[in-house]
Design a protein around this motif. Structure first.
Motif, PDB file in Angstrom:
ATOM      1  N   GLY A  28       0.816  -1.220   0.000  1.00 49.16           N
ATOM      2  CA  GLY A  28       0.000   0.000   0.000  1.00 49.16           C
ATOM      3  C   GLY A  28       0.845   1.264   0.000  1.00 49.16           C
ATOM      4  O   GLY A  28       0.416   2.315  -0.469  1.00 49.16           O
ATOM      5  N   SER A  50       1.332  -5.161  -4.803  1.00 43.98           N
ATOM      6  CA  SER A  50      -0.012  -4.824  -4.322  1.00 43.98           C
ATOM      7  C   SER A  50      -1.119  -5.471  -5.152  1.00 43.98           C
ATOM      8  O   SER A  50      -2.248  -5.595  -4.674  1.00 43.98           O
ATOM      9  CB  SER A  50      -0.207  -3.307  -4.308  1.00 43.98           C
ATOM     10  OG  SER A  50      -0.133  -2.768  -5.617  1.00 43.98           O
ATOM     11  N   ARG A  71      -6.744  -5.259   2.155  1.00 40.02           N
ATOM     12  CA  ARG A  71      -6.696  -3.917   2.730  1.00 40.02           C
ATOM     13  C   ARG A  71      -7.219  -3.949   4.161  1.00 40.02           C
ATOM     14  O   ARG A  71      -8.110  -4.739   4.504  1.00 40.02           O
ATOM     15  CB  ARG A  71      -7.526  -2.943   1.889  1.00 40.02           C
ATOM     16  CG  ARG A  71      -7.132  -2.921   0.412  1.00 40.02           C
ATOM     17  CD  ARG A  71      -5.742  -2.386   0.191  1.00 40.02           C
ATOM     18  NE  ARG A  71      -5.288  -2.568  -1.200  1.00 40.02           N
ATOM     19  CZ  ARG A  71      -4.235  -1.981  -1.738  1.00 40.02           C
ATOM     20  NH1 ARG A  71      -3.488  -1.170  -0.995  1.00 40.02           N
ATOM     21  NH2 ARG A  71      -3.893  -2.207  -2.991  1.00 40.02           N
ATOM     22  N   THR A 105      -2.116  -2.441   3.551  1.00 41.17           N
ATOM     23  CA  THR A 105      -2.313  -3.876   3.435  1.00 41.17           C
ATOM     24  C   THR A 105      -1.956  -4.581   4.739  1.00 41.17           C
ATOM     25  O   THR A 105      -1.271  -4.033   5.600  1.00 41.17           O
ATOM     26  CB  THR A 105      -1.432  -4.452   2.312  1.00 41.17           C
ATOM     27  OG1 THR A 105      -0.051  -4.244   2.644  1.00 41.17           O
ATOM     28  CG2 THR A 105      -1.744  -3.796   0.974  1.00 41.17           C
TER      29      THR A 105
END
Length: 323
Positions: A28, A50, A71, A105
């Protein structure tokens, strides 16, 4: 920010293969990009992981597997997590604003670096940035730093709320890397500073977290509580993830306690747990267990307040769970 090369990995095998000297993985980016802007991190190459297919939360029998690129917001609101592991959901929600949670994340949260003032200031010495340069926090601004497991080389704290809950749940971290696949337990992923404070975890260069496995929910009631300087999102002065199972006879059948904001790693309060199991679930017993755990604290002048703060938080949390 120094120029760098960028590559997007198409698979975990490709990500590991493309990892070389000067390389860092990018998830992230909520921590890494900040450190790059400050000049603390200066990668020559970023491998973007990601978009790897590691973004699912799946039941596996009585366990739950959480992908590394899930997430934080998705983790906190997922029905499986909210129903089976409410302590974890609460920890994630306490960790950051909605905007940050939407990007950050799971793996990135576990691997975030310390927020120590001296670590983030490249004009000052710091053993985590430049081993052997010194730790000015010991004589300087250390009010928010560690009281447990410190060394003469570092008194920084690990900032993750999620990691504290995972340590209390005995989660397992799945890792792939140049040496193959392996599983690292929680606690056990993060290191105490010792003489190598630059090493936050036991991971080797090129190791990539692929998932976090949650074991069956432990019996008993659970709770995550966080004490911080302001009501808005801030890092913990002290936090606690606790599970307490009280039997029909009023004795403690099982207990798990992990503390945040007090050490270089999520701190599993094993002395307190051992003192409680098999004994009465009373306020006096909780106090004695907390004091047994905190006997090993080595506070500095400006963070000595964390010792009674941690003691009171342990007792208040366990009393709430016992009720």
């Amino acid at each position: 920010m120094k120029p760098f090369e960028y590559a997007r990995a198409g698979s975990t095998a490709e990500a590991v293969r493309d990892f070389g000297p000067g390389t860092m993985y990018l998830g992230g980016g909520t921590n890494l990009v900040d450190l790059m802007r400050l000049g603390v991190a200066e990668p020559e190459r970023l491998v973007d992981v990601s978009r790897l297919p590691l973004d699912t939360i799946e039941p596996q029998g009585d366990r739950v597997r959480v992908g590394a690129t899930v997430r934080n917001t998705d983790l906190a609101v997922h029905p499986l997590i909210r129903s089976r592991y409410p302590m974890l959901a609460r920890a994630v929600l306490a960790g950051a604003s909605g905007q940050v949670r939407n990007v950050a994340t799971v793996a990135g949260n576990l691997l975030q670096r310390t927020r120590c003032t001296y670590f983030q200031d490249v004009t000052r010495p710091c053993n985590k940035r430049r081993p052997g340069s010194g730790c000015p926090a010991i004589a300087g601004d250390h009010a928010g730093l560690a009281i447990l497991g410190t060394s003469d080389a570092c008194v920084a704290t690990h900032p993750s709320d999620m990691a504290v809950a995972l340590a209390a749940l005995d989660a397992q971290v799945h890792v792939t890397g140049p040496g193959g696949d392996r599983i690292v337990p929680m606690p056990g992923l993060h290191r105490l500073p010792g003489e190598e404070p630059e090493r936050d975890t036991v991971l080797s260069p090129g190791d990539l977290i692929t998932a976090v496995e949650l074991p069956p929910p432990p019996p008993g009631a659970s709770l995550y509580r966080k004490v911080r300087e302001r009501a808005s999102f801030a890092f913990a002065l002290v936090s606690i993830a606790a599970v307490l199972d009280v039997g029909p006879d009023g004795d403690v059948a099982g207990c798990r306690i992990a503390l945040g904001g007090v050490a270089h790693a999520p701190w599993r309060a094993e002395r307190a747990e051992q003192a409680l199991i098999g004994g009465p679930a009373t306020g006096e017993a909780f106090l004695q267990a907390a004091e047994a755990e905190l006997e090993q604290a080595r506070p500095l002048p400006r963070n000595a307040f964390k010792v009674p703060l941690a003691r009171n938080l342990i007792v208040a949390t366990l009393e709430e769970l016992a009720a």
